[in-house]
Design a protein around this motif. Sequence first.
Motif, PDB file in Angstrom:
ATOM      1  N   VAL A  82       0.950  -1.359  -0.067  1.00 16.14           N
ATOM      2  CA  VAL A  82      -0.010   0.175   0.004  1.00 16.14           C
ATOM      3  C   VAL A  82       0.875   1.441  -0.011  1.00 16.14           C
ATOM      4  CG1 VAL A  82      -1.871   1.437   1.261  1.00 16.14           C
ATOM      5  CG2 VAL A  82      -1.937  -1.314   1.180  1.00 16.14           C
ATOM      6  N   GLY A  83       0.655   2.116  -0.913  1.00 14.89           N
ATOM      7  CA  GLY A  83       1.358   3.248  -1.031  1.00 14.89           C
ATOM      8  C   GLY A  83       2.992   3.158  -1.027  1.00 14.89           C
ATOM      9  N   ASN A 123      -0.771   5.427  16.510  1.00 15.43           N
ATOM     10  CA  ASN A 123      -0.408   3.868  16.988  1.00 15.43           C
ATOM     11  C   ASN A 123      -1.470   3.021  16.685  1.00 15.43           C
ATOM     12  OD1 ASN A 123       2.185   4.525  17.959  1.00 15.43           O
ATOM     13  ND2 ASN A 123       1.258   5.625  19.732  1.00 15.43           N
ATOM     14  N   ASP A 124      -2.578   3.315  15.954  1.00 15.74           N
ATOM     15  CA  ASP A 124      -3.373   2.631  15.231  1.00 15.74           C
ATOM     16  C   ASP A 124      -2.709   1.563  14.616  1.00 15.74           C
ATOM     17  OD1 ASP A 124      -5.727   3.617  16.822  1.00 15.74           O
ATOM     18  OD2 ASP A 124      -6.565   4.387  14.803  1.00 15.74           O
ATOM     19  N   LYS A 125      -3.140   0.428  14.460  1.00 15.19           N
ATOM     20  CA  LYS A 125      -2.306  -0.772  13.739  1.00 15.19           C
ATOM     21  C   LYS A 125      -3.474  -1.263  12.313  1.00 15.19           C
ATOM     22  CE  LYS A 125       1.180  -2.678  16.758  1.00 15.19           C
ATOM     23  NZ  LYS A 125       0.744  -1.615  17.717  1.00 15.19           N
ATOM     24  N   ILE A 126      -3.233  -1.228  11.323  1.00 16.02           N
ATOM     25  CA  ILE A 126      -3.990  -1.539  10.299  1.00 16.02           C
ATOM     26  C   ILE A 126      -3.360  -2.742   9.731  1.00 16.02           C
ATOM     27  CG2 ILE A 126      -4.905  -1.038   8.033  1.00 16.02           C
ATOM     28  CD1 ILE A 126      -3.925   1.717   9.927  1.00 16.02           C
ATOM     29  N   LEU A 127      -4.096  -3.893   9.637  1.00 16.81           N
ATOM     30  CA  LEU A 127      -3.756  -5.383   9.299  1.00 16.81           C
ATOM     31  C   LEU A 127      -4.509  -5.635   7.895  1.00 16.81           C
ATOM     32  CD1 LEU A 127      -3.816  -6.973  12.718  1.00 16.81           C
ATOM     33  CD2 LEU A 127      -1.717  -5.883  11.498  1.00 16.81           C
ATOM     34  N   LEU A 146      -0.201  -7.717   5.509  1.00 19.41           N
ATOM     35  CA  LEU A 146       0.747  -6.446   5.740  1.00 19.41           C
ATOM     36  C   LEU A 146       0.208  -5.881   7.053  1.00 19.41           C
ATOM     37  CD1 LEU A 146      -0.394  -4.935   2.033  1.00 19.41           C
ATOM     38  CD2 LEU A 146       1.995  -6.004   2.675  1.00 19.41           C
ATOM     39  N   GLU A 147       1.132  -4.892   7.573  1.00 17.18           N
ATOM     40  CA  GLU A 147       0.718  -4.509   8.867  1.00 17.18           C
ATOM     41  C   GLU A 147       1.274  -3.135   8.867  1.00 17.18           C
ATOM     42  OE1 GLU A 147       1.881  -4.800  13.725  1.00 17.18           O
ATOM     43  OE2 GLU A 147       2.139  -6.627  12.329  1.00 17.18           O
ATOM     44  N   TYR A 148       0.648  -2.239   9.164  1.00 21.93           N
ATOM     45  CA  TYR A 148       1.046  -0.862   9.269  1.00 21.93           C
ATOM     46  C   TYR A 148       0.755   0.049  10.525  1.00 21.93           C
ATOM     47  CZ  TYR A 148       1.164  -1.322   4.215  1.00 21.93           C
ATOM     48  OH  TYR A 148       1.534  -2.065   3.057  1.00 21.93           O
ATOM     49  N   ARG A 149       1.550   0.809  10.991  1.00 19.75           N
ATOM     50  CA  ARG A 149       1.262   1.628  12.236  1.00 19.75           C
ATOM     51  C   ARG A 149       1.016   3.239  11.964  1.00 19.75           C
ATOM     52  NH1 ARG A 149       4.090   4.391  16.388  1.00 19.75           N
ATOM     53  NH2 ARG A 149       5.923   3.920  15.116  1.00 19.75           N
ATOM     54  N   ILE A 150       0.056   3.759  12.279  1.00 24.86           N
ATOM     55  CA  ILE A 150      -0.193   5.214  12.113  1.00 24.86           C
ATOM     56  C   ILE A 150       0.488   5.753  12.991  1.00 24.86           C
ATOM     57  CG2 ILE A 150      -2.006   7.068  11.983  1.00 24.86           C
ATOM     58  CD1 ILE A 150      -2.206   4.678   9.751  1.00 24.86           C
ATOM     59  N   MET A 151       1.445   6.850  12.384  1.00 25.42           N
ATOM     60  CA  MET A 151       2.188   7.688  13.262  1.00 25.42           C
ATOM     61  C   MET A 151       1.835   9.154  12.696  1.00 25.42           C
ATOM     62  SD  MET A 151       5.740   7.136  11.471  1.00 25.42           S
ATOM     63  CE  MET A 151       6.622   8.823  11.457  1.00 25.42           C
ATOM     64  N   ASP A 199       5.701   1.848   9.350  1.00 31.95           N
ATOM     65  CA  ASP A 199       4.794   3.164   9.687  1.00 31.95           C
ATOM     66  C   ASP A 199       4.293   3.896   8.658  1.00 31.95           C
ATOM     67  OD1 ASP A 199       5.672   2.352  12.436  1.00 31.95           O
ATOM     68  OD2 ASP A 199       7.228   3.882  12.538  1.00 31.95           O
ATOM     69  N   PHE A 200       3.285   4.434   8.898  1.00 35.60           N
ATOM     70  CA  PHE A 200       2.570   5.405   7.878  1.00 35.60           C
ATOM     71  C   PHE A 200       2.180   6.611   8.544  1.00 35.60           C
ATOM     72  CE2 PHE A 200       1.257   3.020   4.109  1.00 35.60           C
ATOM     73  CZ  PHE A 200       1.394   4.065   3.039  1.00 35.60           C
ATOM     74  N   VAL A 201       2.434   7.795   7.875  1.00 35.53           N
ATOM     75  CA  VAL A 201       1.947   9.159   8.484  1.00 35.53           C
ATOM     76  C   VAL A 201       0.361   9.257   8.121  1.00 35.53           C
ATOM     77  CG1 VAL A 201       2.025  11.576   8.115  1.00 35.53           C
ATOM     78  CG2 VAL A 201       4.300  10.193   7.911  1.00 35.53           C
ATOM     79  N   LYS A 202      -0.151   9.478   8.818  1.00 39.20           N
ATOM     80  CA  LYS A 202      -1.614   9.329   9.242  1.00 39.20           C
ATOM     81  C   LYS A 202      -2.267  10.235   7.841  1.00 39.20           C
ATOM     82  CE  LYS A 202      -4.963  11.679  11.743  1.00 39.20           C
ATOM     83  NZ  LYS A 202      -5.516  11.936  13.126  1.00 39.20           N
TER      84      LYS A 202
END
Length: 133
Positions: free
Chosen positions: A32-33, A104-108, A127-132, A39-42
């Motif tokens: 994704v992206g 810090n939300d986690k998107i799976l 895939l696992e992402y954390r919002i920062m 980590d992904f910037v919100k």
Amino acid sequence: MLLKSKHLLFFTIFFAFSFKGKSQCPKSDAWVGGRLSGDFVKVVFQNQNHINADRFCSGIKRETRIDSFQVMIIRDTTLIFKCKNISQAFNADFKNFIKSVELNDKILFYSIWGTDYDGAKVYLNPLEYRIME
């Protein structure tokens, strides 16, 4: 000498047909992206619209069409969102919900199924992402 040449020709033809169609290419990667995970910037995550997948085979980029996936969002230890998505594009429910993700939300993304360039059905790694911020 002629016998050796015939054997060499036989083995060359045998191996050429034995391995025809057997790909030595790596498994496709979903992303994704441009990110496989991390980590992904919100605001950057909120502007994503779909999952992509591809792989490089003999120096050629091969696309994999995403057919379906499931996604969940976890806040601390609580499941706050879950849905199944048909197609690679994020559905309306998910697009609306990602507007409310927090630090810090986690998107799976998991159960990612696709169709490879040769028509074969493929299962892709989660895939696992954390919002920062």
